[in-house]
Scaffold this motif. Sequence first.
Motif, PDB file in Angstrom:
ATOM      1  N   THR A   1     -19.763   6.509   7.662  1.00  0.00           N
ATOM      2  CA  THR A   1     -18.478   6.354   8.347  1.00  0.00           C
ATOM      3  C   THR A   1     -17.616   5.324   7.639  1.00  0.00           C
ATOM      4  N   ARG A   2     -18.220   4.202   7.323  1.00  0.00           N
ATOM      5  CA  ARG A   2     -17.497   3.165   6.560  1.00  0.00           C
ATOM      6  C   ARG A   2     -16.946   3.731   5.264  1.00  0.00           C
ATOM      7  N   GLU A   3     -17.778   4.475   4.558  1.00  0.00           N
ATOM      8  CA  GLU A   3     -17.357   4.991   3.250  1.00  0.00           C
ATOM      9  C   GLU A   3     -16.224   6.001   3.413  1.00  0.00           C
ATOM     10  N   ALA A   4     -16.300   6.815   4.481  1.00  0.00           N
ATOM     11  CA  ALA A   4     -15.218   7.784   4.725  1.00  0.00           C
ATOM     12  C   ALA A   4     -13.899   7.063   5.018  1.00  0.00           C
ATOM     13  N   ILE A   5     -13.989   5.985   5.785  1.00  0.00           N
ATOM     14  CA  ILE A   5     -12.773   5.218   6.095  1.00  0.00           C
ATOM     15  C   ILE A   5     -12.215   4.567   4.820  1.00  0.00           C
ATOM     16  N   LEU A   6     -13.110   3.995   4.024  1.00  0.00           N
ATOM     17  CA  LEU A   6     -12.644   3.331   2.789  1.00  0.00           C
ATOM     18  C   LEU A   6     -12.009   4.335   1.830  1.00  0.00           C
ATOM     19  N   ALA A   7     -12.610   5.530   1.742  1.00  0.00           N
ATOM     20  CA  ALA A   7     -12.045   6.547   0.838  1.00  0.00           C
ATOM     21  C   ALA A   7     -10.669   6.982   1.321  1.00  0.00           C
ATOM     22  N   ALA A   8     -10.542   7.196   2.631  1.00  0.00           N
ATOM     23  CA  ALA A   8      -9.242   7.584   3.193  1.00  0.00           C
ATOM     24  C   ALA A   8      -8.224   6.457   3.002  1.00  0.00           C
ATOM     25  N   ALA A   9      -8.686   5.212   3.139  1.00  0.00           N
ATOM     26  CA  ALA A   9      -7.789   4.066   2.982  1.00  0.00           C
ATOM     27  C   ALA A   9      -7.307   3.961   1.543  1.00  0.00           C
ATOM     28  N   ARG A  10      -8.226   4.124   0.582  1.00  0.00           N
ATOM     29  CA  ARG A  10      -7.834   4.077  -0.836  1.00  0.00           C
ATOM     30  C   ARG A  10      -6.745   5.101  -1.128  1.00  0.00           C
ATOM     31  N   THR A  11      -6.975   6.322  -0.646  1.00  0.00           N
ATOM     32  CA  THR A  11      -5.986   7.382  -0.874  1.00  0.00           C
ATOM     33  C   THR A  11      -4.642   7.004  -0.253  1.00  0.00           C
ATOM     34  N   ALA A  12      -4.679   6.572   0.985  1.00  0.00           N
ATOM     35  CA  ALA A  12      -3.427   6.276   1.689  1.00  0.00           C
ATOM     36  C   ALA A  12      -2.683   5.106   1.049  1.00  0.00           C
ATOM     37  N   PHE A  13      -3.400   4.036   0.724  1.00  0.00           N
ATOM     38  CA  PHE A  13      -2.729   2.862   0.140  1.00  0.00           C
ATOM     39  C   PHE A  13      -2.176   3.186  -1.247  1.00  0.00           C
ATOM     40  N   ALA A  14      -2.928   3.980  -2.026  1.00  0.00           N
ATOM     41  CA  ALA A  14      -2.446   4.309  -3.375  1.00  0.00           C
ATOM     42  C   ALA A  14      -1.283   5.292  -3.309  1.00  0.00           C
TER      43      ALA A  14
END
Lengths: 198, 198
Positions: free
Chosen positions: B14-27
Amino acid sequence: MARRTGRRPGKPETREAILAAARTAFAERGFDAASIRAIAAAADVDPALVHHYFGSKDQLFLAAMEAPIDPREVLPKVLAGDREGIGERLVRAFLGVWDSPAGAAGVGLLRSAVSNEWTARLLREFLTTQVLRRVLDQLEVDPAELPLRGSLVASQLMGLAMMRHVVRLEPVASAAPETLVAAIGPTVQRYLTGDLPA
Amino acid sequence: MARRTGRRPGKPETREAILAAARTAFAERGFDAASIRAIAAAADVDPALVHHYFGSKDQLFLAAMEAPIDPREVLPKVLAGDREGIGERLVRAFLGVWDSPAGAAGVGLLRSAVSNEWTARLLREFLTTQVLRRVLDQLEVDPAELPLRGSLVASQLMGLAMMRHVVRLEPVASAAPETLVAAIGPTVQRYLTGDLPA
């Protein structure tokens, strides 16, 4: 058929052997300590052949590191003029090269230098011996201060290239060159000729 | 057994899914436009869980880009003190971070940003929203000038990190921090509070 260039090509495998030996020598020993004689010996060719293919040690170095420009074509404009304007002229010339088609190769070189210790060493030698030394030699500053002045200039200019062309931080990324000349020229001027800490 | 840290770990996937989504969104959208709500939706979790795992949007961003430090731990020292000394204090704090164990992670981040467009975008957002904006918000300068001032500061400081820690150009590479503070502090001060071209 391979395309012709102005430079005598020589046998590809001989040229490549010389370039490989040159890269090793320049990265390991530095530009000043590396000799054409030792590079020729490492490539198992006659030193005269190295000169025949590449010209001077400067030219061999630029070929070995695949430098996108020869600073000697740009620096005369920087060095001609008053001492008080050299900071702005250096920033202007630097932006001119990076904003030209050579800039793409510059980005490639920067990428490679950041990930590869040997390219970093070649870039360091390039900045020091091909650019900074030639600029600083024209200025009447204490020779003992030259290395610090040169590396401060490099820190500002390479950071400018990074932000404008790699990280693309706005507005530096798309600012008119003269805006950056006016903003960063005084910094480079101070590093070149201003008072520095002992 | 996994080592315990201060932060509640949550389920790794779950953490990794959130971090991946966050990376995409912030970039893709930038720090300001990316919302916790959209990141949670992309990761298919409740927004409250994002806050529960990571805290604030700032903290999520730092985790997503694997920032080696939280600038909020360093900046108070930079911002405390007179306006005329902020350039030197910022250079001193910057060198303190890069000369610490966090510097190795900084070099990794710089390497990645140079070769990877997405990391470059995250680095850009980090510099802008986590560091430069916080410094400039404290200074009474024309808000219209903030982006140029911020990106000039970034060009000098990231160039310093490049020359000191990646290209290792001497004497910047091994100079005492206070030598660099004295040499580069006035540059950063001028970029922050001095006269700039219109």
